[in-house]
Scaffold this active site. Structure first.
Site, PDB file in Angstrom:
ATOM      1  N   CYS A 114       0.815  -1.230   0.000  1.00  0.00           N
ATOM      2  CA  CYS A 114       0.000   0.000   0.000  1.00  0.00           C
ATOM      3  C   CYS A 114       0.843   1.273   0.000  1.00  0.00           C
ATOM      4  O   CYS A 114       0.339   2.363  -0.273  1.00  0.00           O
ATOM      5  CB  CYS A 114      -0.914  -0.005   1.220  1.00  0.00           C
ATOM      6  SG  CYS A 114      -1.945  -1.468   1.260  1.00  0.00           S
ATOM      7  N   HIS A 254      -3.735   6.855   2.430  1.00  0.00           N
ATOM      8  CA  HIS A 254      -4.082   5.521   1.917  1.00  0.00           C
ATOM      9  C   HIS A 254      -5.459   5.104   2.434  1.00  0.00           C
ATOM     10  O   HIS A 254      -5.758   5.247   3.612  1.00  0.00           O
ATOM     11  CB  HIS A 254      -3.010   4.523   2.364  1.00  0.00           C
ATOM     12  CG  HIS A 254      -3.371   3.105   2.050  1.00  0.00           C
ATOM     13  ND1 HIS A 254      -3.726   2.708   0.785  1.00  0.00           N
ATOM     14  CD2 HIS A 254      -3.467   1.997   2.843  1.00  0.00           C
ATOM     15  CE1 HIS A 254      -4.014   1.415   0.796  1.00  0.00           C
ATOM     16  NE2 HIS A 254      -3.866   0.961   2.029  1.00  0.00           N
ATOM     17  N   ASN A 284     -10.186  -0.642  -0.835  1.00  0.00           N
ATOM     18  CA  ASN A 284      -8.729  -0.504  -0.748  1.00  0.00           C
ATOM     19  C   ASN A 284      -8.104  -1.047  -2.038  1.00  0.00           C
ATOM     20  O   ASN A 284      -8.077  -2.260  -2.255  1.00  0.00           O
ATOM     21  CB  ASN A 284      -8.248  -1.294   0.477  1.00  0.00           C
ATOM     22  CG  ASN A 284      -6.742  -1.207   0.679  1.00  0.00           C
ATOM     23  OD1 ASN A 284      -6.015  -0.702  -0.167  1.00  0.00           O
ATOM     24  ND2 ASN A 284      -6.276  -1.720   1.812  1.00  0.00           N
TER      25      ASN A 284
HETATM   26  O1  UT7 Z   1      -4.012  -1.629   3.235  1.00  0.00           O
HETATM   27  C1  UT7 Z   1      -3.147  -2.526   3.857  1.00  0.00           C
HETATM   28  C2  UT7 Z   1      -3.210  -2.373   5.310  1.00  0.00           C
HETATM   29  N1  UT7 Z   1      -4.430  -2.933   5.794  1.00  0.00           N
HETATM   30  C3  UT7 Z   1      -5.111  -2.287   6.709  1.00  0.00           C
HETATM   31  O2  UT7 Z   1      -4.771  -1.210   7.091  1.00  0.00           O
HETATM   32  C4  UT7 Z   1      -6.310  -3.001   7.294  1.00  0.00           C
HETATM   33  C5  UT7 Z   1      -6.283  -2.917   8.799  1.00  0.00           C
HETATM   34  N2  UT7 Z   1      -7.333  -3.665   9.443  1.00  0.00           N
HETATM   35  C6  UT7 Z   1      -8.636  -3.307   9.384  1.00  0.00           C
HETATM   36  O3  UT7 Z   1      -9.002  -2.380   8.694  1.00  0.00           O
HETATM   37  C7  UT7 Z   1      -9.602  -4.062  10.263  1.00  0.00           C
HETATM   38  O4  UT7 Z   1      -8.907  -4.862  11.170  1.00  0.00           O
HETATM   39  C8  UT7 Z   1     -10.605  -4.942   9.461  1.00  0.00           C
HETATM   40  C9  UT7 Z   1     -11.564  -4.061   8.668  1.00  0.00           C
HETATM   41  C10 UT7 Z   1      -9.857  -5.873   8.536  1.00  0.00           C
HETATM   42  C11 UT7 Z   1     -11.447  -5.773  10.421  1.00  0.00           C
HETATM   43  O5  UT7 Z   1     -12.121  -4.936  11.336  1.00  0.00           O
HETATM   44  P1  UT7 Z   1     -12.018  -5.197  12.902  1.00  0.00           P
HETATM   45  O6  UT7 Z   1     -12.845  -4.171  13.547  1.00  0.00           O
HETATM   46  O7  UT7 Z   1     -10.563  -5.249  13.280  1.00  0.00           O
HETATM   47  O8  UT7 Z   1     -12.689  -6.600  13.030  1.00  0.00           O
HETATM   48  P2  UT7 Z   1     -12.121  -7.932  13.708  1.00  0.00           P
HETATM   49  O9  UT7 Z   1     -11.110  -8.561  12.820  1.00  0.00           O
HETATM   50  O10 UT7 Z   1     -11.743  -7.633  15.135  1.00  0.00           O
HETATM   51  O11 UT7 Z   1     -13.411  -8.837  13.723  1.00  0.00           O
HETATM   52  C12 UT7 Z   1     -14.546  -8.524  14.557  1.00  0.00           C
HETATM   53  C13 UT7 Z   1     -15.651  -9.507  14.255  1.00  0.00           C
HETATM   54  C14 UT7 Z   1     -15.191 -10.967  14.294  1.00  0.00           C
HETATM   55  O12 UT7 Z   1     -16.236 -11.746  14.826  1.00  0.00           O
HETATM   56  P3  UT7 Z   1     -16.189 -12.208  16.374  1.00  0.00           P
HETATM   57  O13 UT7 Z   1     -14.960 -13.027  16.529  1.00  0.00           O
HETATM   58  O14 UT7 Z   1     -16.172 -10.947  17.184  1.00  0.00           O
HETATM   59  O15 UT7 Z   1     -17.469 -12.986  16.515  1.00  0.00           O
HETATM   60  C15 UT7 Z   1     -15.037 -11.330  12.837  1.00  0.00           C
HETATM   61  O16 UT7 Z   1     -15.206 -12.697  12.577  1.00  0.00           O
HETATM   62  O17 UT7 Z   1     -16.166  -9.292  12.947  1.00  0.00           O
HETATM   63  C16 UT7 Z   1     -16.172 -10.528  12.225  1.00  0.00           C
HETATM   64  N3  UT7 Z   1     -15.982 -10.244  10.801  1.00  0.00           N
HETATM   65  C17 UT7 Z   1     -16.991  -9.980   9.961  1.00  0.00           C
HETATM   66  N4  UT7 Z   1     -18.322  -9.926  10.155  1.00  0.00           N
HETATM   67  C18 UT7 Z   1     -19.086  -9.620   9.098  1.00  0.00           C
HETATM   68  C19 UT7 Z   1     -14.812 -10.158  10.113  1.00  0.00           C
HETATM   69  N5  UT7 Z   1     -15.067  -9.844   8.831  1.00  0.00           N
HETATM   70  C20 UT7 Z   1     -16.393  -9.731   8.713  1.00  0.00           C
HETATM   71  C21 UT7 Z   1     -17.256  -9.431   7.634  1.00  0.00           C
HETATM   72  N6  UT7 Z   1     -18.588  -9.375   7.885  1.00  0.00           N
HETATM   73  N7  UT7 Z   1     -16.809  -9.152   6.389  1.00  0.00           N
END
Ligand code: UT7
Length: 330
Positions: A114, A254, A284
């Site tokens: 990125c 970004h 993204n």
């Molecule tokens: O560009 C390269 C660099 N990348 C980034 O900067 C990305 C950085 N990371 C992020 O933006 C975030 O971590 C994400 C958007 C990828 C994820 O968001 P989050 O708030 O960190 O979610 P999480 O991974 O903590 O997941 C929370 C919950 C989980 O369920 P439980 O375990 O709490 O029951 C996941 O399984 O959300 C669930 N989950 C989803 N639910 C519905 C994960 N993906 C999804 C989805 N739809 N697509």
């Protein structure tokens, strides 16, 4: 000192749009989750299997040449930042130049995920500053859909396809690239990578069966590192150049997650009116996000505007570039 000014921009996204509602139909997700966690509403996904990253880049660079009124033959050098090259080799830069008829240009691909566009901008501007070249094109492009597992809801909802390109030329005044701060930490590789396809795990039946040719991300760890480092480096480049929040016209960050961008703007003391944002439409696009922002906001840019370009991504790689805009966008 000769400065490198951005003198034209081009951009391209595939026509096909996939909304959050479309994704609801194929995986266990909701528009509400994607919107509140990331800010994304839709993304452009190339659905023609014959098209590759270079095709998006060609459209972006053609547009840039038309806008500036130059022929591709006038380009001296083209750097392409991407993690989705057409092939492992030759470089996508070479392919783009051949398709464009940019037969006097040489170039290479730059792998910094990125951060590839800002790495490319910093690198390409050196060739202008030394007086060696007069026209250097920096492209940031990724066809992320080709390395996404559409059964993995934690990654497939985030990314999209797109390309943006800028032309660098010697500045006629003090405008252009003023400064940059770049960082890398290879320990971040554990948290964001693609396991197979390189010399460590060459393609095999096993790598395909085990889904090792897809993006792997530990979202929360990447998120925490992104929030901290993107905000810190953006504040640092302001400090280093004696800029206050009042002096900064635009944050060009970004587009990985709206929450990361908001945290960066807040650390810099900037209101949302100074933050370029298009994550809701493209998702993204990895190396494509920053030039696509400049492409979308070009009309609002004024000569002399102070822009802070800022990124964080796989590597980990991160950094910020301070640019004084060189022309009135309208
Ligand atoms: O560009 C390269 C660099 N990348 C980034 O900067 C990305 C950085 N990371 C992020 O933006 C975030 O971590 C994400 C958007 C990828 C994820 O968001 P989050 O708030 O960190 O979610 P999480 O991974 O903590 O997941 C929370 C919950 C989980 O369920 P439980 O375990 O709490 O029951 C996941 O399984 O959300 C669930 N989950 C989803 N639910 C519905 C994960 N993906 C999804 C989805 N739809 N697509």
């Amino acid at each position: 000192m000769i400065r490198a000014a951005i003198t034209a921009i081009g951009g391209y996204v595939p026509e096909n749009i996939v909304t959050n509602f479309d994704l609801e139909k194929i995986i266990d997700t909701t528009d509400e989750w994607i919107t509140t966690r990331t800010g994304i509403k839709q993304r452009h996904i190339e659905n023609d299997p014959k098209k590759a990253t270079s095709d998006m880049c060609v459209e972006a660079v053609k547009q840039l040449c038309q806008k500036r009124g130059i022929s591709p033959e006038e380009i001296d050098m083209l750097i392409c930042g991407t993690v989705t090259p057409d092939m492992v080799f030759p470089s996508t830069s070479n392919v783009i130049c051949a398709k464009l008829g940019a037969k006097n240009a040489w170039g290479y691909d730059l792998s910094a995920a990125c951060s590839a566009f800002i790495y490319g901008l910093a690198t390409g501007s050196q060739f202008i500053e030394t007086g060696r070249y007069k026209k250097v094109v920096i492209v940031g492009a990724d066809m992320m859909s080709r390395i996404l597992n559409f059964e993995d809801r934690t990654t497939c909802v985030i990314f999209g396809d797109g390309a943006g390109a800028v032309l660098l030329e010697p500045s006629v005044d003090e405008n252009g690239v003023q400064d940059f701060i770049l960082h890398a930490d290879g320990n971040g590789a554990n948290f964001l990578h693609m396991k197979a396809g390189g010399s460590l795990n060459p393609a095999s039946v096993d790598t395909v069966t085990n889904k090792m040719h897809y993006v792997y991300q530990e979202g929360q760890t990447v998120f925490k590192n992104a929030v901290y480092n993107m905000a810190e480096v953006s504040a640092k480049i302001m400090d280093k150049n004696g800029l206050t929040a009042n002096d900064v016209n635009w944050l060009v960050a970004h587009q990985a997650n709206k929450r990361i961008i908001d945290a960066t703007a807040s650390r810099m003391g900037l209101g949302s009116d100074k933050v370029m944002m298009n994550i809701e439409r493209y998702g993204n696009t990895t190396a494509g996000t920053i030039p696509l922002l400049l492409w979308d906001y070009e009309k609002q840019l004024k000569k002399g505007d102070n822009l802070i370009l800022s990124a964080f991504g796989g590597g980990f790689t991160w950094g910020a570039v301070y640019v004084k805009w060189a022309y009135d966008g309208d």
